[in-house]
Scaffold this motif. Structure first.
Motif, PDB file in Angstrom:
ATOM      1  N   THR A  74       0.871  -1.174   0.000  1.00 32.07           N
ATOM      2  CA  THR A  74       0.000   0.000   0.000  1.00 32.07           C
ATOM      3  C   THR A  74       0.909   1.225   0.000  1.00 32.07           C
ATOM      4  OG1 THR A  74      -1.697  -1.171   1.230  1.00 32.07           O
ATOM      5  CG2 THR A  74      -1.783   1.232   1.287  1.00 32.07           C
ATOM      6  N   SER A 134       1.179   5.371   0.072  1.00 29.08           N
ATOM      7  CA  SER A 134       0.431   6.613   0.265  1.00 29.08           C
ATOM      8  C   SER A 134       1.363   7.819   0.219  1.00 29.08           C
ATOM      9  CB  SER A 134      -0.369   6.568   1.568  1.00 29.08           C
ATOM     10  OG  SER A 134       0.493   6.422   2.657  1.00 29.08           O
ATOM     11  N   VAL A 135       0.825   8.912  -0.311  1.00 29.58           N
ATOM     12  CA  VAL A 135       1.582  10.160  -0.440  1.00 29.58           C
ATOM     13  C   VAL A 135       0.711  11.284   0.088  1.00 29.58           C
ATOM     14  CG1 VAL A 135       2.788  11.703  -2.042  1.00 29.58           C
ATOM     15  CG2 VAL A 135       2.627   9.277  -2.571  1.00 29.58           C
ATOM     16  N   VAL A 136       1.223  12.046   1.023  1.00 30.38           N
ATOM     17  CA  VAL A 136       0.476  13.194   1.557  1.00 30.38           C
ATOM     18  C   VAL A 136       1.375  14.431   1.556  1.00 30.38           C
ATOM     19  CG1 VAL A 136      -1.117  11.870   3.025  1.00 30.38           C
ATOM     20  CG2 VAL A 136       1.065  12.597   3.949  1.00 30.38           C
ATOM     21  N   GLY A 137       0.715  15.594   1.570  1.00 35.01           N
ATOM     22  CA  GLY A 137       1.459  16.860   1.664  1.00 35.01           C
ATOM     23  C   GLY A 137       1.999  17.368   0.345  1.00 35.01           C
ATOM     24  N   LYS A 150       8.314   1.466   5.026  1.00 34.50           N
ATOM     25  CA  LYS A 150       9.286   2.521   4.709  1.00 34.50           C
ATOM     26  C   LYS A 150       8.574   3.864   4.694  1.00 34.50           C
ATOM     27  CE  LYS A 150      11.169   2.830   0.514  1.00 34.50           C
ATOM     28  NZ  LYS A 150      11.939   2.593  -0.704  1.00 34.50           N
ATOM     29  N   SER A 154      10.260  14.394   2.533  1.00 33.17           N
ATOM     30  CA  SER A 154      11.031  15.357   1.742  1.00 33.17           C
ATOM     31  C   SER A 154      11.165  16.641   2.555  1.00 33.17           C
ATOM     32  CB  SER A 154      10.346  15.636   0.410  1.00 33.17           C
ATOM     33  OG  SER A 154       9.324  16.590   0.594  1.00 33.17           O
ATOM     34  N   GLY A 185       8.026  18.747   2.936  1.00 31.18           N
ATOM     35  CA  GLY A 185       6.882  18.260   3.708  1.00 31.18           C
ATOM     36  C   GLY A 185       6.071  17.155   3.070  1.00 31.18           C
ATOM     37  N   VAL A 186       6.521  16.635   1.932  1.00 31.49           N
ATOM     38  CA  VAL A 186       5.799  15.513   1.314  1.00 31.49           C
ATOM     39  C   VAL A 186       6.244  14.219   1.999  1.00 31.49           C
ATOM     40  CG1 VAL A 186       5.350  14.226  -0.819  1.00 31.49           C
ATOM     41  CG2 VAL A 186       5.661  16.705  -0.899  1.00 31.49           C
ATOM     42  N   LEU A 187       5.267  13.382   2.324  1.00 37.54           N
ATOM     43  CA  LEU A 187       5.572  12.105   2.976  1.00 37.54           C
ATOM     44  C   LEU A 187       5.076  10.960   2.086  1.00 37.54           C
ATOM     45  CD1 LEU A 187       6.287  10.222   5.398  1.00 37.54           C
ATOM     46  CD2 LEU A 187       4.010  10.720   6.306  1.00 37.54           C
ATOM     47  N   VAL A 188       6.005  10.104   1.658  1.00 37.62           N
ATOM     48  CA  VAL A 188       5.646   8.905   0.884  1.00 37.62           C
ATOM     49  C   VAL A 188       5.848   7.715   1.809  1.00 37.62           C
ATOM     50  CG1 VAL A 188       6.111   7.530  -1.181  1.00 37.62           C
ATOM     51  CG2 VAL A 188       6.486  10.001  -1.236  1.00 37.62           C
ATOM     52  N   SER A 189       4.784   6.925   2.036  1.00 39.81           N
ATOM     53  CA  SER A 189       4.952   5.777   2.935  1.00 39.81           C
ATOM     54  C   SER A 189       4.441   4.484   2.301  1.00 39.81           C
ATOM     55  CB  SER A 189       4.274   6.035   4.271  1.00 39.81           C
ATOM     56  OG  SER A 189       2.980   6.498   4.094  1.00 39.81           O
ATOM     57  N   TYR A 190       5.049   3.402   2.725  1.00 40.18           N
ATOM     58  CA  TYR A 190       4.721   2.068   2.221  1.00 40.18           C
ATOM     59  C   TYR A 190       4.271   1.195   3.398  1.00 40.18           C
ATOM     60  CZ  TYR A 190       7.384   3.588  -1.854  1.00 40.18           C
ATOM     61  OH  TYR A 190       7.829   4.283  -2.946  1.00 40.18           O
ATOM     62  N   HIS A 191       3.107   0.561   3.251  1.00 38.18           N
ATOM     63  CA  HIS A 191       2.598  -0.353   4.276  1.00 38.18           C
ATOM     64  C   HIS A 191       2.417  -1.739   3.648  1.00 38.18           C
ATOM     65  CE1 HIS A 191       1.423   3.478   6.065  1.00 38.18           C
ATOM     66  NE2 HIS A 191       1.267   2.856   7.206  1.00 38.18           N
TER      67      HIS A 191
END
Lengths: 206, 156
Positions: free
Chosen positions: A113, A115-118, B17, B21, B24-30
């Motif tokens: 999954t 996701s990207v925010v901001g 992970k 940046s 303020g951009v946050l890329v997350s992996y679940h």
């Protein structure tokens, strides 16, 4: 033998055209439920429906919207609610993996999954070049794609969907809200609860 | 095949992970919802004489067996390579008997020990970044007391 590759999309097109109306309505209903699970409550309550959308992309080996037609693509098939139903964006996801496009492509490639925010606001004309590059890098598209499409979304989530163990669909949530982490988490949770009827829809979707 | 009831499990998908940046951009992996087990069960399979732990996910899939050692065989998803089950060859454990009764506590301890060793070895050769096995093994570990009951282990 030569006509067989052309017959498959033709048969699929006919099947799609004759799909029962209730079947499509039911599919829409599931996407609407998922959208509402995330965005119908505080702090997003009262925002327009088209500001937060859920789109289903299907993995397929043919798409007439992008040249060359015979490659691997993630093609939008269904979107929540009744607005912005024109779905022109098709993402490439070739076997080489390196050049997969978009959040949908990234979720397909990693199996996770994503996701990207901001994200910065790319819909206005006065966005800086560095913001365009930031948007492009974070959403796995080119800077030219961002300039051309001027996307409104400022946060995304892609969930890879397995049918029989294979990733054959990707569900993408996009929102104009830059800080939509709470809503994305709610949708990810609700997805597992709603999945059983959802899977039957996807297995039978022409 | 076993016919013991499924134990529902509720697992929060692990964060794999996160990339922040400077702007303020946050890329997350679940871990994806389809890679998180939803239920688990354990029972004695009389046809193979193995104690089998099965894991259930959102979608169904056929499996291929991968033998880790003489005691442990894993069932891995044919397409996804997810962990769908673990077979333990209880008969090879050489468990002591008290009269005609099997010492079930010692059997359980041996089963857990053999499983732990095999899993540790398996994880060494299957690095993160591919299929996420950690969550599935953790589910088995958390539920091992409910799964490895005396009657389930010996097929009584």
């Amino acid at each position: 033998m030569v006509v067989i590759p052309f017959l498959i999309p033709l048969v699929n097109l006919v099947k799609r055209k004759i799909a029962l109306p209730w079947f499509k309505e039911a599919q829409h209903e599931v996407l609407d439920l998922l959208r509402d699970a995330g965005f119908s409550r505080s702090p997003y309550k009262g925002t327009p429906l088209d500001h937060h959308r859920i789109t289903l992309f299907r993995y397929q080996r043919f798409c007439w919207k992008r040249w060359p037609f015979f490659d691997a693509f993630l093609v939008p098939k269904l979107r929540s609610n009744h607005l912005t139903q024109k779905m022109d964006v098709v993402f490439r996801c070739p076997d080489t993996g390196e050049s997969v496009e978009g959040i949908a492509g990234r979720a397909f490639r990693t199996g996770d999954t994503v996701s990207v925010v901001g994200l910065p606001d790319a819909s206005s004309g006065d966005i800086s070049e560095s913001d365009i590059q930031e948007y492009a890098d974070s959403t796995f598209v080119s800077a030219d794609w961002v300039r051309e499409n001027q996307p409104h979304a400022r946060s995304y989530m892609g969930i890879p969907i397995r049918i029989g163990g294979r990733i054959s669909w990707v569900l993408v949530v996009d929102s104009r809200e830059a800080n939509s982490e709470v809503a994305l988490n709610r949708i990810a949770k609700r997805y597992s609860i709603l999945f059983n009827p959802f899977m039957r829809f996807l297995e039978n979707m022409p | 095949m076993t016919d013991t009831p499924w134990i529902k499990v509720s697992v929060v998908p692990k964060v794999l992970k996160e990339e922040h940046s400077a702007r303020g951009v946050l890329v997350s992996y679940h871990v994806a919802p389809h890679d998180v087990p939803k239920a688990v069960r354990g029972g004695y399979d009389k046809s193979t004489d193995h104690f089998v732990i099965e894991l259930r996910y959102l979608d169904c899939e056929s499996f291929k067996s991968q033998k880790l050692d003489e005691y442990v065989t894993l069932r891995l998803g044919e397409n996804s390579k997810r962990l769908l089950g673990i077979e333990l060859n209880i008969k090879k454990f050489g468990v002591s008997r008290v009269g005609f009764m099997i010492d079930s506590e010692s059997l359980k301890e041996r089963a857990i020990e053999k499983l732990d060793n095999a899993v540790r070895e398996f994880e060494k050769h299957n690095s993160p970044g591919g299929v996420q096995y950690g969550t599935a093994f953790q589910v088995v570990k958390n539920e091992q007391d409910k799964l490895m009951t005396e009657s389930a282990l010996v097929g009584a």
